[in-house]
Design an enzyme around this catalytic site. Structure first.
Site, short mmCIF file in Angstrom:
data_model
loop_
_atom_site.label_atom_id
_atom_site.label_comp_id
_atom_site.label_asym_id
_atom_site.label_seq_id
_atom_site.Cartn_x
_atom_site.Cartn_y
_atom_site.Cartn_z
N ASP A 44 0.83 -35.61 36.10
CA ASP A 44 -0.44 -35.53 36.13
C ASP A 44 -1.09 -35.46 35.02
OD1 ASP A 44 -0.43 -37.09 38.25
OD2 ASP A 44 -2.43 -36.22 39.86
N HIS A 66 2.78 -32.21 36.78
CA HIS A 66 1.50 -31.45 35.72
C HIS A 66 2.23 -31.64 33.96
CE1 HIS A 66 -0.27 -31.04 39.08
NE2 HIS A 66 -1.54 -31.86 39.13
NI NI Z 1 -4.81 -34.01 38.11
#
Ligand code: NI
Length: 504
Positions: free
Chosen positions: A314, A459
């Site tokens: 992400d 992430h």
């Molecule tokens: Ni996010």
């Protein structure tokens, strides 16, 4: 009459050898009218000019003189046709002269002078240009031009409609425009030619005198027609390159008009180049479309009874971490899914494209990472749409999934995504890599939590996540896991009908 025939016979015998090297002269006397006027006639035959014999017959009487040039071509039909026109001119002159009989004498003679100029277009097509000067009293004589454009091979005497079809209103309009502009752009012509008369004449195009040459199309306007009589016959030359779209194409071939041929060829080449460019553009677009359509499928050994896990990244792409993660995924020959932010794609469109090119799935994480449950519906809508458009533009992939920031969504969010046949994708494994910046701990958290069908939240903006990745891949592969994209996982694990997907 007996006497003159004798002289003709003698002169023919005497001058026959001269015919071969040039011209010969026949002298004889005829009594043209019945008023006993003595007429002296002389015929000069000039050898061949451009394949055409020209005979000049001159007559001198007490009250008139005539000089008429007659062509003799290799085509009898054309010879007859022109001869009958010349005879008609002569007949008309004498008919008028008869009407004025008594007005003319040695000091004021009537004249008819028909001169011929020949313009050769090719071995068989010629312009035969007759210039007629008639004097039958008054202050001035009258000049006129008559042109026969002929094809000696095909018996053809061309008419204007054969060259340019001015019966076609559109063509006539264009032609009028071109001719008027030529006059308007010429200082001398614009000072003498009356544009209105010119345009009227062009409308009566059946009566136009014209000749077609290698480089120009020429119009002839008799005295007084479009300019003061003192200007004589007005000739207007229209460069052929201005008439490319008007001249009939078969004429271009028949006359071998290289100026137009070249221009047509040039336009053809340009059209071809344009066509080629268009084709290339289309091919490129198709290629990109196909690339976008092509589902990531690096794992050829995907089976429906295997152990699968989907890694998701992400908040990227990030200029520093994403390339590193891409490199590691490539080394392990695995695919993942990247939930990108529109705002990051704005910064790194090429990197986003690179992610897609390497076979990974691209998904939507909104434009600005806002909590979709705390904003107005219009803002939520805009957050999703704007990011999707940027991803599509940069990567060629249309995101099938949205991961709302913080995993926060409500009915409004579901309404928005339903309209576009999209799904919400959350996660089932969260190693909290955003908080825990220890690579060892991150990898351990993942490895311990993963089950077949897991969706792992990572992430690609933290260096420590990149550092944790090799261990995750290594251990899970050792444990028999296959890494797939979210799309592949959903198809394999029968989650396709779910609007909100969390993974097992
Ligand atoms: Ni996010």
């Amino acid at each position: 009459m007996k006497n003159s025939n004798k002289i003709k016979l003698i002169s023919t015998i005497v001058f026959v050898p001269l015919l071969i090297i040039g011209s010969f002269i026949v002298l004889h006397f005829i009594d043209r009218s019945n008023n006993m006027t003595k007429v002296h006639t002389e015929v000069q035959e000039w050898g061949k000019f451009a394949g055409i014999n020209i005979k000049i017959k001159t007559e001198e009487a007490n009250d008139y003189s005539t000089s008429i040039s007659t062509p003799t071509t290799s085509n009898d039909y054309i010879n007859e046709y022109i001869k009958s026109w010349l005879d008609e001119q002569e007949r008309e002159f004498f008919a008028q002269l008869k009407g004025f009989s008594g007005n003319f004498h040695e000091d004021m003679m009537a004249h008819l002078n028909i001169q011929l100029d020949i313009d050769e277009i090719n071995e068989h097509i010629y312009n035969l240009i007759f210039t007629t000067y008639t004097y039958l009293g008054g202050a001035n004589g009258e000049n006129k031009t008559k042109v026969f454009t002929v094809d000696l091979e095909s018996d053809q005497i061309f008419e204007l409609v054969d060259i340019i079809n001015l019966q076609d209103e559109k063509k006539l309009k264009t032609f009028k425009k071109i001719v008027s502009k030529i006059v308007a752009d010429d200082e001398t012509l614009i000072a003498t030619v009356d544009i209105e008369s010119l345009e009227n004449f062009l409308l009566q195009h059946e009566q136009l005198e014209w000749s077609l040459h290698k480089n120009v199309f020429r119009l002839y306007f008799n005295e007084y027609a479009i300019a003061p009589g003192s200007e004589g016959v007005i000739k207007l030359d229209i460069p052929l390159e201005k008439l490319t779209k008007l001249v009939n194409i078969n004429i271009v071939e028949q006359f071998e008009l290289s100026v137009i041929e070249d221009q047509i060829e040039q336009e053809r080449q340009q059209a071809k180049a344009k066509e080629k460019q268009k084709k290339e553009e289309q091919e490129k677009q198709t290629k990109e479309k196909n690339k976008a359509k092509k589902k990531p499928n690096k794992n050829k050994d995907v089976k429906s009874d295997g152990k699968y896990v989907a890694l998701t990244f992400d908040d990227g792409p990030s200029g520093t971490v994403t390339p590193e993660i891409l490199h590691i995924l490539q080394e392990f020959d695995v695919v993942a899914t990247f939930f990108m932010l529109g705002s990051q794609v704005d910064y790194y469109p090429d990197l986003a494209a690179e992610v897609a090119e390497q076979g990974h799935e691209i998904a939507n994480h909104t434009q600005n990472h806002v909590d979709l449950t705390t904003v107005k519906q219009s803002v939520a809508q805009q957050e999703i749409v704007s990011s999707r458009e940027k991803i599509e533009k940069a990567t060629g992939q249309t995101p099938r999934f949205i991961r709302p920031p913080y995993g926060a969504y409500n009915d409004t969010t579901l309404n928005i995504i339903s309209k576009n046949d999209e799904s919400i994708v959350l996660w089932s494994v969260d190693p909290r890599d955003w908080k825990n910046r220890n690579p060892k701990e991150i990898s351990r958290n993942v490895i311990q939590a993963v089950k077949p069908g897991s969706i792992v939240l990572l992430h690609d903006i933290h260096q420590t996540t990149a550092e944790a990745l090799p261990k995750i891949l290594e251990e899970l592969q050792k444990d028999g896991y296959t890494f797939v994209t979210v799309s592949q996982l959903i198809d394999l694990e029968d989650m396709a009908t779910m609007k909100v997907i969390r993974g097992h």
